[in-house]
Design an enzyme around this catalytic site. Sequence first.
Site, PDB file in Angstrom:
ATOM      1  N   LYS A 215       0.569  -1.253   0.149  1.00 18.91           N
ATOM      2  CA  LYS A 215       0.158  -0.066   0.267  1.00 18.91           C
ATOM      3  C   LYS A 215       1.033   1.424   0.194  1.00 18.91           C
ATOM      4  O   LYS A 215       2.279   1.035   0.708  1.00 18.91           O
ATOM      5  CB  LYS A 215      -1.077  -0.487   1.424  1.00 18.91           C
ATOM      6  CG  LYS A 215      -0.634   0.621   2.655  1.00 18.91           C
ATOM      7  CD  LYS A 215      -0.725   1.993   3.201  1.00 18.91           C
ATOM      8  CE  LYS A 215       0.895   1.706   3.877  1.00 18.91           C
ATOM      9  NZ  LYS A 215       0.792   3.460   4.873  1.00 18.91           N
TER      10      LYS A 215
ATOM     11  N   ASP B 103      -3.714  -0.128   9.370  1.00 17.71           N
ATOM     12  CA  ASP B 103      -3.434  -0.679   7.627  1.00 17.71           C
ATOM     13  C   ASP B 103      -4.477  -1.683   7.326  1.00 17.71           C
ATOM     14  O   ASP B 103      -4.159  -1.686   6.336  1.00 17.71           O
ATOM     15  CB  ASP B 103      -2.357  -0.306   7.339  1.00 17.71           C
ATOM     16  CG  ASP B 103      -2.102   1.182   7.372  1.00 17.71           C
ATOM     17  OD1 ASP B 103      -2.168   2.362   6.866  1.00 17.71           O
ATOM     18  OD2 ASP B 103      -0.327   1.679   6.877  1.00 17.71           O
TER      19      ASP B 103
HETATM   20  C1  LIG Z   1       1.309   5.356   9.328  1.00 15.69           C
HETATM   21  C2  LIG Z   1       0.088   4.965   8.741  1.00 15.69           C
HETATM   22  C3  LIG Z   1      -0.533   5.642   7.004  1.00 15.69           C
HETATM   23  O1  LIG Z   1      -1.090   4.213   6.670  1.00 15.69           O
HETATM   24  O2  LIG Z   1       0.948   4.312   8.094  1.00 15.69           O
HETATM   25  P1  LIG Z   1       3.088   2.825   8.228  1.00 15.69           P
HETATM   26  O3  LIG Z   1       3.514   4.017   7.991  1.00 15.69           O
HETATM   27  O4  LIG Z   1       2.738   2.088   9.191  1.00 15.69           O
HETATM   28  O5  LIG Z   1       2.621   2.408   6.920  1.00 15.69           O
HETATM   29  C4  LIG Z   1      -0.616   3.875   9.600  1.00 15.69           C
HETATM   30  O6  LIG Z   1      -1.549   4.153   9.969  1.00 15.69           O
HETATM   31  C5  LIG Z   1      -0.143   2.760  10.713  1.00 15.69           C
HETATM   32  O7  LIG Z   1      -0.906   1.902  10.415  1.00 15.69           O
HETATM   33  P2  LIG Z   1      -0.609   0.745  11.418  1.00 15.69           P
HETATM   34  O8  LIG Z   1       0.934   0.211  11.187  1.00 15.69           O
HETATM   35  O9  LIG Z   1      -0.978  -0.381  10.973  1.00 15.69           O
HETATM   36  O10 LIG Z   1      -0.561   0.999  12.956  1.00 15.69           O
HETATM   37  P3  LIG Z   1      -0.854   0.016  13.757  1.00 15.69           P
HETATM   38  O11 LIG Z   1       0.196  -1.274  14.555  1.00 15.69           O
HETATM   39  O12 LIG Z   1      -2.114  -0.060  14.300  1.00 15.69           O
HETATM   40  O13 LIG Z   1       0.123   1.204  15.339  1.00 15.69           O
HETATM   41  C6  LIG Z   1       0.972   1.293  14.916  1.00 15.69           C
HETATM   42  C7  LIG Z   1       1.730   2.569  16.106  1.00 15.69           C
HETATM   43  O14 LIG Z   1       1.700   4.020  14.911  1.00 15.69           O
HETATM   44  C8  LIG Z   1       0.494   4.949  15.675  1.00 15.69           C
HETATM   45  N1  LIG Z   1      -0.997   5.287  15.163  1.00 15.69           N
HETATM   46  C9  LIG Z   1      -1.480   4.647  13.862  1.00 15.69           C
HETATM   47  C10 LIG Z   1      -2.355   4.896  13.592  1.00 15.69           C
HETATM   48  C11 LIG Z   1      -2.979   6.080  13.230  1.00 15.69           C
HETATM   49  N2  LIG Z   1      -3.696   6.631  12.980  1.00 15.69           N
HETATM   50  N3  LIG Z   1      -2.337   6.675  14.473  1.00 15.69           N
HETATM   51  C12 LIG Z   1      -1.393   6.951  14.848  1.00 15.69           C
HETATM   52  O15 LIG Z   1      -0.889   7.124  15.871  1.00 15.69           O
HETATM   53  C13 LIG Z   1       0.823   4.644  17.334  1.00 15.69           C
HETATM   54  O16 LIG Z   1       1.611   5.021  17.609  1.00 15.69           O
HETATM   55  C14 LIG Z   1       0.223   3.238  16.382  1.00 15.69           C
HETATM   56  O17 LIG Z   1       0.834   2.477  18.523  1.00 15.69           O
HETATM   57  N1  LIG Z   2       4.358 -10.525   8.145  1.00 14.10           N
HETATM   58  C1  LIG Z   2       4.704  -9.691   8.237  1.00 14.10           C
HETATM   59  N2  LIG Z   2       5.775  -9.590   7.278  1.00 14.10           N
HETATM   60  C2  LIG Z   2       6.665  -7.279   7.589  1.00 14.10           C
HETATM   61  N3  LIG Z   2       6.841  -7.283   8.727  1.00 14.10           N
HETATM   62  C3  LIG Z   2       5.578  -7.608   9.960  1.00 14.10           C
HETATM   63  C4  LIG Z   2       4.761  -8.485   9.545  1.00 14.10           C
HETATM   64  N4  LIG Z   2       4.149  -9.365  10.970  1.00 14.10           N
HETATM   65  C5  LIG Z   2       4.540  -8.637  11.916  1.00 14.10           C
HETATM   66  N5  LIG Z   2       5.542  -7.277  10.812  1.00 14.10           N
HETATM   67  C6  LIG Z   2       6.099  -6.628  11.830  1.00 14.10           C
HETATM   68  O1  LIG Z   2       5.274  -5.705  12.492  1.00 14.10           O
HETATM   69  C7  LIG Z   2       6.141  -4.538  12.037  1.00 14.10           C
HETATM   70  C8  LIG Z   2       4.929  -3.548  10.520  1.00 14.10           C
HETATM   71  O2  LIG Z   2       5.370  -3.596   9.958  1.00 14.10           O
HETATM   72  P1  LIG Z   2       5.160  -3.617   8.498  1.00 14.10           P
HETATM   73  O3  LIG Z   2       3.339  -3.953   7.747  1.00 14.10           O
HETATM   74  O4  LIG Z   2       5.595  -3.698   7.491  1.00 14.10           O
HETATM   75  O5  LIG Z   2       5.305  -1.616   7.686  1.00 14.10           O
HETATM   76  P2  LIG Z   2       4.877  -0.495   8.025  1.00 14.10           P
HETATM   77  O6  LIG Z   2       3.469  -0.167   9.275  1.00 14.10           O
HETATM   78  O7  LIG Z   2       6.033   0.978   8.676  1.00 14.10           O
HETATM   79  O8  LIG Z   2       3.742   0.357   6.505  1.00 14.10           O
HETATM   80  C9  LIG Z   2       7.113  -4.851  12.016  1.00 14.10           C
HETATM   81  O9  LIG Z   2       8.201  -3.661  12.691  1.00 14.10           O
HETATM   82  C10 LIG Z   2       7.364  -6.323  11.801  1.00 14.10           C
HETATM   83  O10 LIG Z   2       7.882  -6.669  12.387  1.00 14.10           O
END
Ligand SMILES: C[C@@](CO)(OP(=O)(O)O)[C@H](O)COP(=O)(O)OP(=O)(O)OC[C@H]1O[C@@H](n2ccc(N)nc2=O)[C@H](O)[C@@H]1O
Ligand SMILES: Nc1ncnc2c1ncn2[C@@H]1O[C@H](COP(=O)(O)OP(=O)(O)O)[C@@H](O)[C@H]1O
Length: 290
Positions: free
Chosen positions: A23, A143
């Site tokens: 994504k 996400d």
């Molecule tokens: C920032 C985003 C944008 O799409 O993407 P990534 O950088 O992770 O790919 C997402 O909101 C991330 O989604 P995801 O990685 O699934 O988040 P989660 O595991 O639920 O949360 C990880 C941490 O991110 C922060 N978090 C996440 C989502 C959100 N709307 N607000 C937050 O503050 C919180 O500190 C949470 O503890």
């Molecule tokens: N199947 C998986 N692939 C990648 N990371 C994973 C997976 N399962 C758990 N994790 C853990 O989830 C966290 C977030 O990974 P990822 O979803 O790839 O990143 P982001 O939230 O930045 O998009 C990483 O710290 C990783 O250790």
Amino acid sequence: MTVMEDAAPAGPVATASRMAWAKVNLTLHCTGQRADGYHLLDSLVVRVGVGDALHVAPAEILTLTISGPRAKGVPTDARNLVLRAAEMLDAGAGRGAALHLVKHLPAAAGIGGGSADAAVALELLSAHWGVPLPADTARLGADVPVCLTRGPQRMQGVGEILTPLPPLPACHIVLVNPGVDVPTPAVFAALTDKNQPPMPDVIPKFANFAEFVDFLRLQRNDLAAPAIARAPVIASCLEALSDAALARMSGSGATCFGIYATAKEAETAAHRITTAAPNWWVAAAPILVA
Ligand SMILES: C[C@@](CO)(OP(=O)(O)O)[C@H](O)COP(=O)(O)OP(=O)(O)OC[C@H]1O[C@@H](n2ccc(N)nc2=O)[C@H](O)[C@@H]1O
Ligand SMILES: Nc1ncnc2c1ncn2[C@@H]1O[C@H](COP(=O)(O)OP(=O)(O)O)[C@@H](O)[C@H]1O
């Protein structure tokens, strides 16, 4: 490089396989913060044609094996989002399945690799076990709901409010990850202004590539500045993508993307960047526009 379906591994014969497409947050506006600390977002999210592959085969117990060029460091135990998704779906019933994940996407990179893996695990096992998808998939990660969709989406709330968007003009993307770790919670925590403007109320239907890029240029990724402050090499990734129609960071980083009108331009840019920075992860792929 577009990753094609991987062959299933040696072992139990896979009965179903599915790609977990990356994504990309083409925009990421932070519009507020909830009392529980989670941030309110307004994001234009697309899936792109590079991803991990998940295979499922019948088995008495639930197992997960992992291979592939980006398998190193990905947890194989209960922390893996694939197993967390399986356990959420199974809800303690003790169903079995042999899962094999082929990792192509860098982890913790702002392109939702783990979330996309969790989403395909839910889809494959829901069919395999004959059980419905759970309602609250956001419990697995903010996400995960968007990764259960395919076409372009406007993502709001903390990630759970999804509005499908009309098909986008054909376009291609180059993803560049410099291999630095920028943990999502730390990047959100470093964001000083958490109440920034959303995207326009109505996201227009774009007649062509130029209109789409003009729209994106007026939008932002509010997490880019705090991520670059933590990992300045992200700015070098954006610089490497300066021949793109638009270059930005995805999610909380560190992966950056460039948008190109044609596959040839994207492949050429990816080749140039790989040659200049052989240690970076670089992929060219189509945006899944519908
Ligand atoms: C920032 C985003 C944008 O799409 O993407 P990534 O950088 O992770 O790919 C997402 O909101 C991330 O989604 P995801 O990685 O699934 O988040 P989660 O595991 O639920 O949360 C990880 C941490 O991110 C922060 N978090 C996440 C989502 C959100 N709307 N607000 C937050 O503050 C919180 O500190 C949470 O503890
Ligand atoms: N199947 C998986 N692939 C990648 N990371 C994973 C997976 N399962 C758990 N994790 C853990 O989830 C966290 C977030 O990974 P990822 O979803 O790839 O990143 P982001 O939230 O930045 O998009 C990483 O710290 C990783 O250790």
